[in-house]
Design a protein around this motif. Structure first.
Motif, PDB file in Angstrom:
ATOM      1  N   VAL A   5       0.860  -1.182   0.000  1.00 30.92           N
ATOM      2  CA  VAL A   5       0.000   0.000   0.000  1.00 30.92           C
ATOM      3  C   VAL A   5       0.895   1.229   0.000  1.00 30.92           C
ATOM      4  CG1 VAL A   5      -1.949  -1.105   1.179  1.00 30.92           C
ATOM      5  CG2 VAL A   5      -0.157  -0.025   2.534  1.00 30.92           C
ATOM      6  N   ARG A  25       1.574  -4.391   3.734  1.00 27.27           N
ATOM      7  CA  ARG A  25       0.426  -4.674   4.595  1.00 27.27           C
ATOM      8  C   ARG A  25       0.645  -6.052   5.193  1.00 27.27           C
ATOM      9  NH1 ARG A  25      -3.862  -7.774   4.002  1.00 27.27           N
ATOM     10  NH2 ARG A  25      -3.274  -8.254   1.868  1.00 27.27           N
ATOM     11  N   SER A  52      -7.686   2.070   7.061  1.00 26.35           N
ATOM     12  CA  SER A  52      -7.353   1.749   5.675  1.00 26.35           C
ATOM     13  C   SER A  52      -7.481   2.971   4.765  1.00 26.35           C
ATOM     14  CB  SER A  52      -8.219   0.600   5.160  1.00 26.35           C
ATOM     15  OG  SER A  52      -9.579   0.937   5.245  1.00 26.35           O
ATOM     16  N   PHE A  55      -4.350   4.721   3.291  1.00 28.83           N
ATOM     17  CA  PHE A  55      -3.517   4.021   2.319  1.00 28.83           C
ATOM     18  C   PHE A  55      -4.311   3.687   1.073  1.00 28.83           C
ATOM     19  CE2 PHE A  55      -2.082   3.062   6.580  1.00 28.83           C
ATOM     20  CZ  PHE A  55      -0.717   3.275   6.510  1.00 28.83           C
ATOM     21  N   PRO A  57      -4.133   0.731  -2.055  1.00 27.25           N
ATOM     22  CA  PRO A  57      -3.436  -0.481  -2.499  1.00 27.25           C
ATOM     23  C   PRO A  57      -2.722  -0.224  -3.825  1.00 27.25           C
ATOM     24  CG  PRO A  57      -5.798  -0.704  -2.806  1.00 27.25           C
ATOM     25  CD  PRO A  57      -5.579   0.598  -2.111  1.00 27.25           C
TER      26      PRO A  57
END
Length: 76
Positions: A5, A25, A52, A55, A57
């Motif tokens: 990430v 991660r 989350s 961040f 992905p």
């Protein structure tokens, strides 16, 4: 979700996370919209939980992903 990430928001943790930096991660990090990340502090080997939303992905080329996993580098 990707194993890697990129930090897109470090407003609440500027000393622990670097904006734009790639982090790995950790596997057990999908509960309650949180990700387990080893941050810049590195004092906790199991990482810390972060929202989350801090961040995004990213997909790395397989060769880069394998090299990072092999080197056992958590934060980049």
């Amino acid at each position: 979700m990707s194993d890697f990430v990129i930090c897109i928001d470090n407003d609440s943790n500027p000393a622990s996370l670097i904006l734009g930096k790639i982090y790995r991660r950790l596997p057990e990090s999908k509960a309650h919209n949180m990700l387990r990340i080893i941050d810049e502090d590195k004092s906790e080997p199991d990482g810390y939980l972060y929202p989350s939303s801090m961040f995004a992905p990213i997909e790395l080329p397989k060769v880069a992903e394998l090299a990072l996993m092999e080197a056992d580098i958590s934060p980049l």
